[in-house]
Design a protein around this motif. Structure first.
Motif, short mmCIF file in Angstrom:
data_model
loop_
_atom_site.label_atom_id
_atom_site.label_comp_id
_atom_site.label_asym_id
_atom_site.label_seq_id
_atom_site.Cartn_x
_atom_site.Cartn_y
_atom_site.Cartn_z
N ASP A 39 -0.84 0.09 -22.49
CA ASP A 39 -1.15 -1.18 -21.63
C ASP A 39 -1.35 -2.55 -22.53
O ASP A 39 -0.76 -3.54 -21.93
CB ASP A 39 -2.65 -1.13 -20.94
CG ASP A 39 -2.52 0.21 -19.65
OD1 ASP A 39 -1.31 0.56 -19.41
OD2 ASP A 39 -3.35 0.60 -19.53
N ARG A 42 2.39 -3.35 -23.38
CA ARG A 42 2.97 -3.85 -22.30
C ARG A 42 2.58 -5.07 -21.81
O ARG A 42 3.79 -6.13 -21.65
CB ARG A 42 2.82 -2.87 -21.03
CG ARG A 42 3.43 -3.39 -19.57
CD ARG A 42 3.19 -2.36 -18.74
NE ARG A 42 3.61 -0.94 -18.92
CZ ARG A 42 2.97 0.29 -18.92
NH1 ARG A 42 1.45 0.00 -18.41
NH2 ARG A 42 3.29 1.49 -19.31
N TRP A 43 1.38 -5.75 -21.91
CA TRP A 43 1.07 -6.85 -21.71
C TRP A 43 1.65 -7.83 -22.79
O TRP A 43 1.98 -9.14 -22.53
CB TRP A 43 -0.66 -6.99 -21.89
CG TRP A 43 -1.27 -8.30 -21.78
CD1 TRP A 43 -1.28 -9.47 -20.76
CD2 TRP A 43 -1.45 -9.07 -23.18
NE1 TRP A 43 -1.77 -10.50 -21.29
CE2 TRP A 43 -1.96 -10.52 -22.82
CE3 TRP A 43 -1.60 -8.66 -24.30
CZ2 TRP A 43 -2.60 -11.24 -23.48
CZ3 TRP A 43 -2.17 -9.62 -25.15
CH2 TRP A 43 -2.63 -11.02 -24.95
N ASP A 45 4.48 -7.68 -24.40
CA ASP A 45 5.64 -7.82 -24.20
C ASP A 45 5.93 -8.83 -22.99
O ASP A 45 6.98 -9.46 -23.11
CB ASP A 45 6.41 -6.53 -23.87
CG ASP A 45 7.39 -6.04 -24.87
OD1 ASP A 45 7.39 -6.42 -26.08
OD2 ASP A 45 8.26 -5.28 -24.70
N SER A 46 5.37 -8.59 -22.32
CA SER A 46 5.21 -9.58 -20.94
C SER A 46 4.99 -11.00 -20.78
O SER A 46 5.17 -11.84 -20.11
CB SER A 46 5.02 -8.86 -19.70
OG SER A 46 3.60 -8.74 -19.66
N THR A 47 4.15 -11.18 -22.01
CA THR A 47 3.15 -12.46 -22.06
C THR A 47 3.89 -13.35 -22.97
O THR A 47 3.96 -13.19 -24.17
CB THR A 47 1.84 -12.17 -22.42
OG1 THR A 47 1.35 -11.39 -21.61
CG2 THR A 47 1.05 -13.65 -22.74
N ASP A 48 4.77 -14.40 -22.44
CA ASP A 48 5.41 -15.41 -23.29
C ASP A 48 4.63 -16.09 -24.26
O ASP A 48 5.16 -16.46 -25.27
CB ASP A 48 6.20 -16.44 -22.44
CG ASP A 48 7.35 -15.70 -21.53
OD1 ASP A 48 7.90 -14.51 -21.72
OD2 ASP A 48 7.75 -16.25 -20.69
N CYS A 106 8.07 -3.12 -29.56
CA CYS A 106 7.46 -4.17 -28.89
C CYS A 106 8.49 -5.25 -29.40
O CYS A 106 9.02 -5.06 -30.54
CB CYS A 106 6.17 -4.63 -29.45
SG CYS A 106 5.45 -6.11 -29.16
N ARG A 107 8.89 -6.24 -28.38
CA ARG A 107 9.66 -7.26 -28.89
C ARG A 107 8.87 -8.39 -29.87
O ARG A 107 10.02 -9.22 -30.41
CB ARG A 107 10.03 -8.14 -27.62
CG ARG A 107 10.97 -7.27 -26.70
CD ARG A 107 11.31 -7.99 -25.38
NE ARG A 107 10.05 -8.81 -24.83
CZ ARG A 107 10.25 -9.97 -24.39
NH1 ARG A 107 11.32 -10.69 -24.23
NH2 ARG A 107 9.15 -10.63 -23.70
N LYS A 108 7.86 -8.27 -29.99
CA LYS A 108 7.39 -9.36 -30.89
C LYS A 108 6.87 -8.76 -32.21
O LYS A 108 6.75 -7.45 -32.37
CB LYS A 108 5.94 -9.91 -30.17
CG LYS A 108 5.97 -9.99 -28.89
CD LYS A 108 6.75 -11.09 -28.21
CE LYS A 108 6.99 -10.97 -26.86
NZ LYS A 108 5.75 -11.67 -26.18
N ARG A 219 12.93 -12.53 -31.33
CA ARG A 219 13.57 -11.29 -30.63
C ARG A 219 14.88 -10.69 -31.05
O ARG A 219 14.90 -9.63 -31.43
CB ARG A 219 13.52 -11.99 -29.36
CG ARG A 219 14.32 -11.04 -28.26
CD ARG A 219 13.44 -9.63 -27.96
NE ARG A 219 14.19 -8.93 -26.98
CZ ARG A 219 14.74 -7.46 -27.16
NH1 ARG A 219 14.46 -6.97 -28.25
NH2 ARG A 219 15.17 -6.86 -26.14
N ASP A 270 7.68 -21.43 -25.03
CA ASP A 270 7.53 -19.88 -25.02
C ASP A 270 8.74 -19.28 -24.34
O ASP A 270 9.50 -19.73 -23.67
CB ASP A 270 6.28 -19.66 -24.08
CG ASP A 270 4.97 -20.20 -24.69
OD1 ASP A 270 4.77 -20.04 -26.07
OD2 ASP A 270 4.08 -20.35 -24.14
#
Length: 270
Positions: A39, A42-43, A45-48, A106-108, A219, A270
């Motif tokens: 979780d 996932r957060w 990854d989706s939080t710019d 993870c993208r970051k 990225r 962002d």
């Protein structure tokens, strides 16, 4: 962000600080740990606003690995039928692998800050991170061999690409403990620090440097590095050409080039 029982998560200066928060249990990885980490990432990854992640452990130790109580509870689910037991165990192992796959995917960029114990499943976890840093007295060990099993959540698959095949085999076959200086010498950690305070300060400083970079460039760089683990050089060159055909059109490139020419610090959206 949600409330977690195995973690504490903080966001400041575009850095998500993910802290394993069971110090009274040497940050052992209980059932909640394995679901919450999915979780959390996932957060991330989706939080710019998040540009980089620092992963650490509360208290004196990073983590002692998988909680033995959790292992016992899995054992209690087994019955008399070998086939059904195998299906149950396989499904559970794949679930656990998915937890650290979430970190790897993870993208970051993910930086691990390690003090004290980093044992068993904790090695699986840091192997899924992009970079690792530790105190000089941190203790690392692949302990699964000592409990009569093969490590099955990523160590044997990811670690050879970090420290080399021969050294990974030595640590996996012997279960011996190494400390920070040897971990740095073999490439398991990038750098060591004198104590936990210096470690966290140093890693946060690196994270701030990374967070200042273009998120589009970060990225792309991470994606290319991950892709090359499993592909040939010519495959990677073809992939980055296709990727950059789009990404070089980003406004970030113009911002970065203008900042370089004018000797200014760039500011990226962002």
């Amino acid at each position: 962000m949600s409330d977690y029982t195995a973690f504490r998560v903080e966001l400041a200066d575009k850095i998500a600080h993910v802290i394993i928060n069971r110090p009274e249990k040497i940050n052992a990885m209980n059932a909640a740990f394995w679901t919450e980490i999915i979780d959390i990432f996932r957060w991330v990854d989706s939080t710019d606003e998040v540009r980089v992640v620092v992963l650490s452990g509360a208290g004196k130790h990073f983590s002692s690995g998988i909680d033995l109580m959790m292992l016992a509870s899995i054992g209690n689910q087994l019955g008399k039928d070998v086939g059904r037991n195998a299906e149950t165990l396989r499904r559970k192992i794949l679930e656990l692998q998915a937890s650290f796959n979430a970190v790897d995917a993870c993208r970051k960029p993910v930086l691990a800050a390690i003090q004290g114990y980093c044992l068993g499943g904790a090695i699986d976890l840091i192997a899924a991170c992009d970079m690792r840093y530790s105190t000089v007295d941190a203790q690392f060990a692949i302990r699964e061999i000592d409990i009569g099993m093969a490590a099955d959540v990523g160590t044997l698959q990811r670690l050879p690409r970090i420290i080399g095949d021969g050294m990974m085999r030595e640590l996996a076959f012997t279960g011996r403990t190494i400390e920070g200086d040897e971990a740095q010498a073999i490439g398991l950690v990038n750098r060591t620090y004198i104590d936990a305070d210096a470690l966290l300060a140093g890693v946060m400083g690196l994270a701030r440097q990374i967070a200042e970079k273009s998120p589009v460039a970060l990225r792309g760089t991470k994606e290319m590095i991950r892709y090359m683990r499993d592909h040939r050089v010519d495959d990677g060159l073809e992939y980055v050409a296709t990727w950059n055909a789009a990404m070089l059109q980003s406004v970030d490139l113009r911002v970065a080039m203008a900042a370089q020419m004018n000797k200014q610090k760039p500011e990226f959206a962002d």
